[in-house]
Design a protein around this motif. Structure first.
Motif, PDB file in Angstrom:
ATOM      1  N   SER A  71      11.023  12.245  27.549  1.00  0.00           N
ATOM      2  CA  SER A  71      10.102  11.439  26.762  1.00  0.00           C
ATOM      3  C   SER A  71       8.842  11.202  27.600  1.00  0.00           C
ATOM      4  O   SER A  71       8.801  11.563  28.775  1.00  0.00           O
ATOM      5  CB  SER A  71      10.737  10.106  26.352  1.00  0.00           C
ATOM      6  N   LYS A  72       7.842  10.600  26.995  1.00  0.00           N
ATOM      7  CA  LYS A  72       6.579  10.423  27.699  1.00  0.00           C
ATOM      8  C   LYS A  72       5.890   9.143  27.258  1.00  0.00           C
ATOM      9  O   LYS A  72       6.122   8.641  26.159  1.00  0.00           O
ATOM     10  CB  LYS A  72       5.664  11.620  27.433  1.00  0.00           C
ATOM     11  N   ASP A  73       5.053   8.644  28.141  1.00  0.00           N
ATOM     12  CA  ASP A  73       4.161   7.542  27.819  1.00  0.00           C
ATOM     13  C   ASP A  73       2.796   7.959  28.332  1.00  0.00           C
ATOM     14  O   ASP A  73       2.498   7.816  29.530  1.00  0.00           O
ATOM     15  CB  ASP A  73       4.638   6.245  28.491  1.00  0.00           C
ATOM     16  N   ASN A  74       1.986   8.508  27.442  1.00  0.00           N
ATOM     17  CA  ASN A  74       0.700   9.043  27.861  1.00  0.00           C
ATOM     18  C   ASN A  74      -0.243   7.961  28.364  1.00  0.00           C
ATOM     19  O   ASN A  74      -1.132   8.234  29.169  1.00  0.00           O
ATOM     20  CB  ASN A  74       0.050   9.835  26.725  1.00  0.00           C
ATOM     21  N   SER A  75      -0.050   6.727  27.916  1.00  0.00           N
ATOM     22  CA  SER A  75      -0.908   5.644  28.399  1.00  0.00           C
ATOM     23  C   SER A  75      -0.659   5.350  29.874  1.00  0.00           C
ATOM     24  O   SER A  75      -1.514   4.782  30.555  1.00  0.00           O
ATOM     25  CB  SER A  75      -0.677   4.378  27.571  1.00  0.00           C
ATOM     26  N   LYS A  76       0.524   5.751  30.344  1.00  0.00           N
ATOM     27  CA  LYS A  76       0.880   5.550  31.749  1.00  0.00           C
ATOM     28  C   LYS A  76       0.925   6.870  32.517  1.00  0.00           C
ATOM     29  O   LYS A  76       1.321   6.878  33.691  1.00  0.00           O
ATOM     30  CB  LYS A  76       2.249   4.866  31.855  1.00  0.00           C
ATOM     31  N   ASN A  77       0.556   7.960  31.858  1.00  0.00           N
ATOM     32  CA  ASN A  77       0.626   9.292  32.484  1.00  0.00           C
ATOM     33  C   ASN A  77       2.002   9.533  33.096  1.00  0.00           C
ATOM     34  O   ASN A  77       2.136  10.048  34.216  1.00  0.00           O
ATOM     35  CB  ASN A  77      -0.448   9.437  33.565  1.00  0.00           C
ATOM     36  N   THR A  78       3.025   9.172  32.354  1.00  0.00           N
ATOM     37  CA  THR A  78       4.394   9.227  32.871  1.00  0.00           C
ATOM     38  C   THR A  78       5.296   9.985  31.915  1.00  0.00           C
ATOM     39  O   THR A  78       5.231   9.789  30.698  1.00  0.00           O
ATOM     40  CB  THR A  78       4.943   7.816  33.106  1.00  0.00           C
ATOM     41  N   VAL A  79       6.133  10.823  32.507  1.00  0.00           N
ATOM     42  CA  VAL A  79       7.169  11.550  31.770  1.00  0.00           C
ATOM     43  C   VAL A  79       8.518  11.073  32.301  1.00  0.00           C
ATOM     44  O   VAL A  79       8.678  10.866  33.508  1.00  0.00           O
ATOM     45  CB  VAL A  79       7.032  13.068  31.953  1.00  0.00           C
ATOM     46  N   TYR A  80       9.460  10.888  31.389  1.00  0.00           N
ATOM     47  CA  TYR A  80      10.781  10.388  31.763  1.00  0.00           C
ATOM     48  C   TYR A  80      11.853  11.433  31.483  1.00  0.00           C
ATOM     49  O   TYR A  80      11.720  12.266  30.584  1.00  0.00           O
ATOM     50  CB  TYR A  80      11.101   9.115  30.988  1.00  0.00           C
ATOM     51  N   LEU A  81      12.925  11.345  32.240  1.00  0.00           N
ATOM     52  CA  LEU A  81      14.120  12.141  31.962  1.00  0.00           C
ATOM     53  C   LEU A  81      15.296  11.178  31.917  1.00  0.00           C
ATOM     54  O   LEU A  81      15.718  10.653  32.951  1.00  0.00           O
ATOM     55  CB  LEU A  81      14.336  13.201  33.036  1.00  0.00           C
ATOM     56  N   GLN A  82      15.768  10.922  30.715  1.00  0.00           N
ATOM     57  CA  GLN A  82      16.944  10.077  30.533  1.00  0.00           C
ATOM     58  C   GLN A  82      18.170  10.958  30.606  1.00  0.00           C
ATOM     59  O   GLN A  82      18.319  11.896  29.810  1.00  0.00           O
ATOM     60  CB  GLN A  82      16.888   9.350  29.190  1.00  0.00           C
ATOM     61  N   MET A  83      19.057  10.650  31.526  1.00  0.00           N
ATOM     62  CA  MET A  83      20.252  11.461  31.747  1.00  0.00           C
ATOM     63  C   MET A  83      21.491  10.606  31.475  1.00  0.00           C
ATOM     64  O   MET A  83      21.711   9.597  32.157  1.00  0.00           O
ATOM     65  CB  MET A  83      20.279  11.991  33.176  1.00  0.00           C
ATOM     66  N   ASN A  84      22.255  11.002  30.490  1.00  0.00           N
ATOM     67  CA  ASN A  84      23.480  10.293  30.122  1.00  0.00           C
ATOM     68  C   ASN A  84      24.690  11.208  30.318  1.00  0.00           C
ATOM     69  O   ASN A  84      24.547  12.421  30.439  1.00  0.00           O
ATOM     70  CB  ASN A  84      23.412   9.843  28.662  1.00  0.00           C
ATOM     71  N   SER A  85      25.856  10.602  30.338  1.00  0.00           N
ATOM     72  CA  SER A  85      27.107  11.357  30.482  1.00  0.00           C
ATOM     73  C   SER A  85      27.025  12.330  31.652  1.00  0.00           C
ATOM     74  O   SER A  85      27.358  13.514  31.531  1.00  0.00           O
ATOM     75  CB  SER A  85      27.417  12.116  29.180  1.00  0.00           C
TER      76      SER A  85
END
Length: 125
Positions: A71-85
């Protein structure tokens, strides 16, 4: 030029979750393809998931589909990687990378121009 800094790695038990962050700085206004890669000891670096900063489509490796989400938040110039299981085989150094052009999906690591230093993820009981 784009600078990338990852964070959020650590030690987690099997079945647990982690969220990685990748903060971009520099020339970030272009429509980059942002990718998450990982490299385990003795193995090649492999594409995990990715998508365009100005797009909605994302692409993921079969090994992480249904468990990992970018996912991303362009207002923060940040990309996330949510890792489950999480599984022990997910143990690796995770890298964030950026490029303007990808020749195909899954994109090869050689297509990416900018890389972070990586963050260690260890899945173990």
């Amino acid at each position: 030029q784009v600078q990338l800094v990852e964070s959020g790695g650590g030690l987690v038990q099997p079945g647990g979750s982690l969220r990685l962050s990748c903060v971009a700085s520099g020339r970030t206004n272009d429509n980059y393809f942002m990718g998450w890669f990982r490299q385990a000891p003795g193995k090649e670096r492999e594409f995990v998931t990715g998508g365009r900063t100005m797009g909605r489509d994302t692409y993921s490796a079969d090994s992480v589909k249904g468990r990992f989400t970018i996912s991303k938040d362009n207002s923060k110039n940040t990309v996330y990687l949510q890792m489950n299981s999480l599984r022990p085989e997910d143990t690796a150094i995770y890298y964030c990378a950026a490029t303007l052009y990808i020749p195909y999906i899954p994109p090869p690591s050689s297509a990416f121009d900018f890389w972070g230093r990586g963050t260690q993820v260890t899945v173990s009981s």
